[in-house]
Design a protein around this motif. Structure first.
Motif, PDB file in Angstrom:
ATOM      1  N   ILE A 167       0.844  -1.191   0.000  1.00 32.55           N
ATOM      2  CA  ILE A 167       0.000   0.000   0.000  1.00 32.55           C
ATOM      3  C   ILE A 167       0.880   1.241   0.000  1.00 32.55           C
ATOM      4  CG2 ILE A 167      -1.956  -1.096   1.129  1.00 32.55           C
ATOM      5  CD1 ILE A 167      -1.058   0.102   3.776  1.00 32.55           C
ATOM      6  N   VAL A 168       0.324   2.323  -0.535  1.00 32.59           N
ATOM      7  CA  VAL A 168       0.964   3.639  -0.504  1.00 32.59           C
ATOM      8  C   VAL A 168       0.067   4.531   0.343  1.00 32.59           C
ATOM      9  CG1 VAL A 168       1.810   5.588  -1.861  1.00 32.59           C
ATOM     10  CG2 VAL A 168       1.941   3.258  -2.805  1.00 32.59           C
ATOM     11  N   VAL A 169       0.643   5.191   1.338  1.00 34.46           N
ATOM     12  CA  VAL A 169      -0.148   5.993   2.266  1.00 34.46           C
ATOM     13  C   VAL A 169       0.346   7.432   2.291  1.00 34.46           C
ATOM     14  CG1 VAL A 169      -0.770   3.996   3.663  1.00 34.46           C
ATOM     15  CG2 VAL A 169       1.248   5.343   4.272  1.00 34.46           C
ATOM     16  N   ASP A 170      -0.450   8.293   2.927  1.00 32.09           N
ATOM     17  CA  ASP A 170      -0.191   9.737   2.847  1.00 32.09           C
ATOM     18  C   ASP A 170       0.752  10.269   3.909  1.00 32.09           C
ATOM     19  OD1 ASP A 170      -1.829   9.529   5.063  1.00 32.09           O
ATOM     20  OD2 ASP A 170      -3.090  11.239   4.526  1.00 32.09           O
ATOM     21  N   ARG A 171       1.234   9.415   4.817  1.00 29.83           N
ATOM     22  CA  ARG A 171       2.142   9.906   5.860  1.00 29.83           C
ATOM     23  C   ARG A 171       3.050   8.784   6.329  1.00 29.83           C
ATOM     24  NH1 ARG A 171      -2.535  12.064   9.442  1.00 29.83           N
ATOM     25  NH2 ARG A 171      -3.426  12.145   7.348  1.00 29.83           N
ATOM     26  N   ASP A 172       4.155   9.182   6.955  1.00 31.58           N
ATOM     27  CA  ASP A 172       5.135   8.223   7.461  1.00 31.58           C
ATOM     28  C   ASP A 172       4.704   7.787   8.856  1.00 31.58           C
ATOM     29  OD1 ASP A 172       7.328   6.896   8.560  1.00 31.58           O
ATOM     30  OD2 ASP A 172       8.772   8.115   7.451  1.00 31.58           O
ATOM     31  N   ILE A 173       4.137   6.608   8.954  1.00 37.76           N
ATOM     32  CA  ILE A 173       3.556   6.170  10.222  1.00 37.76           C
ATOM     33  C   ILE A 173       4.601   5.946  11.305  1.00 37.76           C
ATOM     34  CG2 ILE A 173       1.549   5.157   9.070  1.00 37.76           C
ATOM     35  CD1 ILE A 173       2.811   2.383   9.578  1.00 37.76           C
ATOM     36  N   PHE A 174       5.885   5.855  10.919  1.00 34.25           N
ATOM     37  CA  PHE A 174       6.935   5.659  11.911  1.00 34.25           C
ATOM     38  C   PHE A 174       7.527   6.976  12.418  1.00 34.25           C
ATOM     39  CE2 PHE A 174       6.708   1.614   9.723  1.00 34.25           C
ATOM     40  CZ  PHE A 174       6.765   0.711  10.779  1.00 34.25           C
ATOM     41  N   LYS A 175       7.108   8.083  11.820  1.00 35.24           N
ATOM     42  CA  LYS A 175       7.660   9.378  12.228  1.00 35.24           C
ATOM     43  C   LYS A 175       6.604  10.336  12.782  1.00 35.24           C
ATOM     44  CE  LYS A 175      11.728   9.301   9.239  1.00 35.24           C
ATOM     45  NZ  LYS A 175      12.470   9.963   8.130  1.00 35.24           N
ATOM     46  N   ILE A 176       5.348  10.125  12.447  1.00 35.40           N
ATOM     47  CA  ILE A 176       4.302  11.023  12.934  1.00 35.40           C
ATOM     48  C   ILE A 176       4.032  10.764  14.412  1.00 35.40           C
ATOM     49  CG2 ILE A 176       3.198  11.274  10.678  1.00 35.40           C
ATOM     50  CD1 ILE A 176       1.082   9.246  11.614  1.00 35.40           C
ATOM     51  N   SER A 177       3.332  11.697  15.032  1.00 35.91           N
ATOM     52  CA  SER A 177       2.876  11.484  16.397  1.00 35.91           C
ATOM     53  C   SER A 177       1.948  10.275  16.432  1.00 35.91           C
ATOM     54  CB  SER A 177       2.137  12.722  16.893  1.00 35.91           C
ATOM     55  OG  SER A 177       1.373  12.435  18.036  1.00 35.91           O
ATOM     56  N   PRO A 178       2.089   9.369  17.413  1.00 38.40           N
ATOM     57  CA  PRO A 178       1.208   8.200  17.471  1.00 38.40           C
ATOM     58  C   PRO A 178      -0.272   8.563  17.486  1.00 38.40           C
ATOM     59  CG  PRO A 178       3.040   7.925  18.988  1.00 38.40           C
ATOM     60  CD  PRO A 178       3.127   9.343  18.471  1.00 38.40           C
ATOM     61  N   GLU A 179      -0.606   9.719  18.047  1.00 37.19           N
ATOM     62  CA  GLU A 179      -2.007  10.142  18.106  1.00 37.19           C
ATOM     63  C   GLU A 179      -2.591  10.396  16.726  1.00 37.19           C
ATOM     64  OE1 GLU A 179      -0.298  10.354  21.945  1.00 37.19           O
ATOM     65  OE2 GLU A 179       0.401  11.314  20.102  1.00 37.19           O
ATOM     66  N   GLN A 180      -1.723  10.536  15.694  1.00 35.03           N
ATOM     67  CA  GLN A 180      -2.188  10.796  14.330  1.00 35.03           C
ATOM     68  C   GLN A 180      -2.324   9.531  13.489  1.00 35.03           C
ATOM     69  OE1 GLN A 180      -3.092  13.964  13.340  1.00 35.03           O
ATOM     70  NE2 GLN A 180      -2.746  14.387  15.519  1.00 35.03           N
ATOM     71  N   LEU A 181      -1.939   8.386  14.045  1.00 39.11           N
ATOM     72  CA  LEU A 181      -1.924   7.151  13.254  1.00 39.11           C
ATOM     73  C   LEU A 181      -3.278   6.825  12.635  1.00 39.11           C
ATOM     74  CD1 LEU A 181       0.277   4.791  15.444  1.00 39.11           C
ATOM     75  CD2 LEU A 181       0.670   5.338  13.032  1.00 39.11           C
ATOM     76  N   GLY A 182      -4.338   6.977  13.417  1.00 40.90           N
ATOM     77  CA  GLY A 182      -5.663   6.596  12.940  1.00 40.90           C
ATOM     78  C   GLY A 182      -6.174   7.439  11.797  1.00 40.90           C
ATOM     79  N   LYS A 183      -5.523   8.570  11.544  1.00 41.06           N
ATOM     80  CA  LYS A 183      -5.956   9.466  10.463  1.00 41.06           C
ATOM     81  C   LYS A 183      -5.254   9.163   9.141  1.00 41.06           C
ATOM     82  CE  LYS A 183      -7.166  13.360  13.494  1.00 41.06           C
ATOM     83  NZ  LYS A 183      -7.001  12.645  14.769  1.00 41.06           N
ATOM     84  N   THR A 184      -4.381   8.169   9.126  1.00 38.13           N
ATOM     85  CA  THR A 184      -3.646   7.797   7.920  1.00 38.13           C
ATOM     86  C   THR A 184      -4.612   7.439   6.786  1.00 38.13           C
ATOM     87  OG1 THR A 184      -1.818   6.973   9.264  1.00 38.13           O
ATOM     88  CG2 THR A 184      -1.916   6.227   6.967  1.00 38.13           C
ATOM     89  N   GLN A 185      -4.340   7.959   5.605  1.00 39.88           N
ATOM     90  CA  GLN A 185      -5.168   7.688   4.429  1.00 39.88           C
ATOM     91  C   GLN A 185      -4.403   6.815   3.436  1.00 39.88           C
ATOM     92  OE1 GLN A 185      -8.514   8.995   3.854  1.00 39.88           O
ATOM     93  NE2 GLN A 185      -8.216   9.225   6.071  1.00 39.88           N
ATOM     94  N   VAL A 186      -5.080   5.818   2.913  1.00 41.17           N
ATOM     95  CA  VAL A 186      -4.487   4.950   1.891  1.00 41.17           C
ATOM     96  C   VAL A 186      -4.686   5.602   0.528  1.00 41.17           C
ATOM     97  CG1 VAL A 186      -4.587   2.675   0.795  1.00 41.17           C
ATOM     98  CG2 VAL A 186      -4.876   2.886   3.275  1.00 41.17           C
ATOM     99  N   LEU A 187      -3.588   5.730  -0.211  1.00 42.52           N
ATOM    100  CA  LEU A 187      -3.637   6.320  -1.549  1.00 42.52           C
ATOM    101  C   LEU A 187      -3.739   5.253  -2.639  1.00 42.52           C
ATOM    102  CD1 LEU A 187      -0.819   8.994  -1.045  1.00 42.52           C
ATOM    103  CD2 LEU A 187      -3.286   9.253  -0.674  1.00 42.52           C
ATOM    104  N   GLN A 188      -3.061   4.135  -2.432  1.00 40.95           N
ATOM    105  CA  GLN A 188      -3.113   3.024  -3.389  1.00 40.95           C
ATOM    106  C   GLN A 188      -3.013   1.710  -2.629  1.00 40.95           C
ATOM    107  OE1 GLN A 188      -0.346   3.222  -6.747  1.00 40.95           O
ATOM    108  NE2 GLN A 188      -0.131   5.438  -6.469  1.00 40.95           N
ATOM    109  N   THR A 189      -3.697   0.689  -3.141  1.00 39.59           N
ATOM    110  CA  THR A 189      -3.585  -0.675  -2.620  1.00 39.59           C
ATOM    111  C   THR A 189      -3.289  -1.615  -3.781  1.00 39.59           C
ATOM    112  OG1 THR A 189      -5.154  -0.217  -0.831  1.00 39.59           O
ATOM    113  CG2 THR A 189      -4.750  -2.527  -1.359  1.00 39.59           C
ATOM    114  N   TRP A 190      -2.254  -2.424  -3.616  1.00 43.28           N
ATOM    115  CA  TRP A 190      -1.853  -3.390  -4.646  1.00 43.28           C
ATOM    116  C   TRP A 190      -1.878  -4.791  -4.049  1.00 43.28           C
ATOM    117  CZ3 TRP A 190       0.812  -2.072  -9.510  1.00 43.28           C
ATOM    118  CH2 TRP A 190       0.857  -0.692  -9.752  1.00 43.28           C
ATOM    119  N   MET A 191      -2.399  -5.744  -4.806  1.00 50.28           N
ATOM    120  CA  MET A 191      -2.392  -7.144  -4.391  1.00 50.28           C
ATOM    121  C   MET A 191      -1.835  -7.999  -5.514  1.00 50.28           C
ATOM    122  SD  MET A 191      -5.387  -9.782  -3.192  1.00 50.28           S
ATOM    123  CE  MET A 191      -5.604 -10.421  -4.862  1.00 50.28           C
ATOM    124  N   GLY A 192      -0.789  -8.738  -5.248  1.00 55.36           N
ATOM    125  CA  GLY A 192      -0.188  -9.578  -6.269  1.00 55.36           C
ATOM    126  C   GLY A 192       0.273  -8.798  -7.481  1.00 55.36           C
ATOM    127  N   GLY A 193       0.815  -7.606  -7.252  1.00 56.33           N
ATOM    128  CA  GLY A 193       1.324  -6.782  -8.339  1.00 56.33           C
ATOM    129  C   GLY A 193       0.260  -6.080  -9.164  1.00 56.33           C
TER     130      GLY A 193
END
Length: 555
Positions: free
Chosen positions: A523-549
């Motif tokens: 998946i491609v997401v709109d923020r770096d989940i390892f660098k943002i404040s943990p309180e912001q994790l739930g607001k992460t938006q998925v930009l793309q989802t790939w399965m099996g290429g």
């Protein structure tokens, strides 16, 4: 008798080959990439290469991936964060789709608000033979009691109404539904279930756990077209939130037929590791050829059985060793006596299936651990990686037994943050020490498979990651976290929604991380989940989802 509609393995493989579109060798460039090594360590990368079959060829720098696939097409993600596809280890796929066609009761914050939602839905759907709804929670309404049929009768009398509690372990019905089901004051409580009654013994309109079947059995089954439409809705939601694989906790023959058909025709946009619901007639039919470990390029599997030991905490159906702290007249409900539960487990184990058992209360967990302690040595099958689903309230003495017996705790982080408004009331200060105890399990070396139990909770795995790390709900309450000493680190939470969830399905060699030879599920997401404040994790938006290429979702 063999089901003539179910394709053979050869037919399925041939159909799948024609159904799936051709891929080109592809390289994703300029990615802020994170994955896990086989040992579960976090690894960074900037480029991902996968071949025309949809398998990862190389992960690393752009120079390394270009050398691995010199003729590949290139896609520039412009520095966005790229992660392995997330895995939900416990959900209910068809039920997720069904919610879209019923009364939404997650939002109302009061009993009058819920009754109004039912009235509005009934008025807007005059042709519905049944009014079905999902999500009510009397704890949020602060009633101090269950709602009643009489309160539904005020707005709908002419049609049956059936409303599922938020935990899926109780239903609230109107008088018409009780009449159609033949539930009266003379109806006995079934084993493992309870009919709520008034002082005179008259049913009041709420049925808990096994008693739900008294009404459920008279609800018309969906048509095949309705079931497929339901699955389409669910798959779209799962891809949108970045889930490339889910474990469907309890299916029947009809769902298996649909899953295989979708797999054959390239329509499963999320991988499904399914569990057969119970060891009764559906198991007898579905287990004739033994566990289905992989089907149509690992898109589908049916290699586990789902059983229930008890109910849920919110409806006081979870089985406790001592009485409920806020209702000393009850200890909850074990669904089966020990011998009957062991017989069900034995039947599944003898046929070679992983056994995954719902257990929420400490008595439910204790019963199942005792059964595993007897049966695993008998069948010598610890390698099947048996699981306890939820492992929610466990005595401190029983927690080490998970590791000793090789049992996977399959847990749902958002259950803790949803239950914080009533859990300690139910079990008291001492028992809460072994409840939602992720840190205790991790510190002893247990691998936790994380999920959500959707649609009981949101399927959004970023809300699960947020709960796991912060021990807070979506509003970041309470400040500092609820029993924060049991929180996970970010890497641990990421691992339990990826590699360890895959391990719990025997799929760690094909999914769960981005390593050469595995499927390119990412998946491609709109923020770096390892660098943002943990309180912001739930607001992460998925930009793309790939399965099996293959890209299956784009925002």
């Amino acid at each position: 008798m063999e089901n003539p509609m179910r394709p053979t393995f050869l037919t399925a493989a041939v159909l799948a080959a024609f159904a799936l579109p051709a891929h080109a060798d592809t390289i994703i460039d300029r990615a802020n990439g994170y994955t896990l090594t086989a040992a579960g360590q976090l690894q960074r990368f900037s480029s991902l290469a996968f071949d025309d079959l949809g398998r990862v060829v190389a992960v690393g720098s752009e120079a390394e991936t270009a050398a691995a696939l010199p003729r590949a097409e290139h896609i520039d993600v412009q520095g966005k964060t790229l992660l392995p596809g997330l895995i939900d280890a416990h959900g209910h796929v068809f039920e997720l789709g069904e919610i879209a066609s019923g009364v939404e009761l997650y939002s109302p914050t009061s009993l009058p608000g819920a009754v109004k939602a039912v009235a509005d839905f009934a008025r807007a759907h005059p042709k519905n033979a049944w009014i079905i709804g999902f999500g009510w929670n009397q704890e949020i309404w602060k009633l101090g009691r269950f709602p009643t049929a009489a309160e539904l009768d005020m707005v709908v009398r002419d049609r049956p109404v059936l409303l599922h509690r938020v935990d899926g372990h109780a239903i609230w019905v109107n008088t018409k539904a009780l009449e159609m089901a033949g539930v009266t004051r003379e109806t006995a409580d079934p084993a493992g279930g309870k009919i709520e009654r008034d002082a005179s013994g008259k049913p009041t309109g709420v049925l808990v756990d096994a008693a739900m079947e008294l009404v459920n059995k008279v609800v018309p089954l969906p048509t095949p077209a309705e079931a497929r439409a339901t699955l389409d809705v669910a798959l779209a939601q799962l891809s949108k939130v970045g889930l490339t694989s889910v474990h469907d906790a309890g299916i029947k023959v009809v769902q298996d037929d649909i899953y295989r058909d979708y797999a054959d025709h390239g329509k499963l946009t999320t991988r499904v590791y399914a569990m057969i619901g119970d060891t009764t007639a559906d198991f007898d039919e579905l287990s004739k050829d033994g566990p289905l470990k992989s089907y149509a390029n690992d898109v589908y599997a049916l290699a586990a059985v789902k059983l229930y030991s008890d109910g849920a905490l919110g409806s006081r159906g979870a089985a406790l060793l001592a009485p409920y702290s806020d209702m000393p007249s009850t200890k909850g409900l074990l669904f089966y006596p020990d011998a009957e539960m062991r017989a069900k487990m034995s039947k599944a184990m003898k046929a070679g299936y992983q056994v995954n058992i719902h257990a929420i209360g400490d008595a439910g967990n204790h019963q199942i651990l005792d059964a595993y302690a007897q049966l695993i040595p008998q069948y010598k099958n610890v390698e099947l990686r048996h699981r306890i689903e939820h492992a929610q309230v466990v005595t401190l003495e029983d927690i080490p037994r998970f590791k000793q017996l090789g049992i996977i705790p399959s847990m749902q982080p958002t259950h803790a943050t949803s239950d914080q408004n009533m859990a300690e009331q139910r079990v008291g200060h001492e028992r809460i020490k072994g409840a939602y105890a992720w840190r205790t399990f991790l510190d002893q070396g247990s691998k936790i498979a994380c999920g959500s139990d959707f649609p009981i909770e949101s399927p959004n795995p970023f809300e699960g990651l947020h709960a796991a790390v912060t021990r807070q709900n979506n509003a970041n309450v309470p400040v500092g976290g609820w029993y924060k000493n049991q929180a996970m680190t970010m890497t641990e939470a990421f691992r339990c929604f990826t590699l360890d969830a895959a391990w719990a399905a025997h799929q760690e060699k094909v999914i769960g991380s981005l390593e050469p030879g595995k499927w390119a599920d990412f998946i491609v997401v709109d923020r770096d989940i390892f660098k943002i404040s943990p309180e912001q994790l739930g607001k992460t938006q998925v930009l793309q989802t790939w399965m099996g290429g293959k890209r299956v979702y784009k925002k």
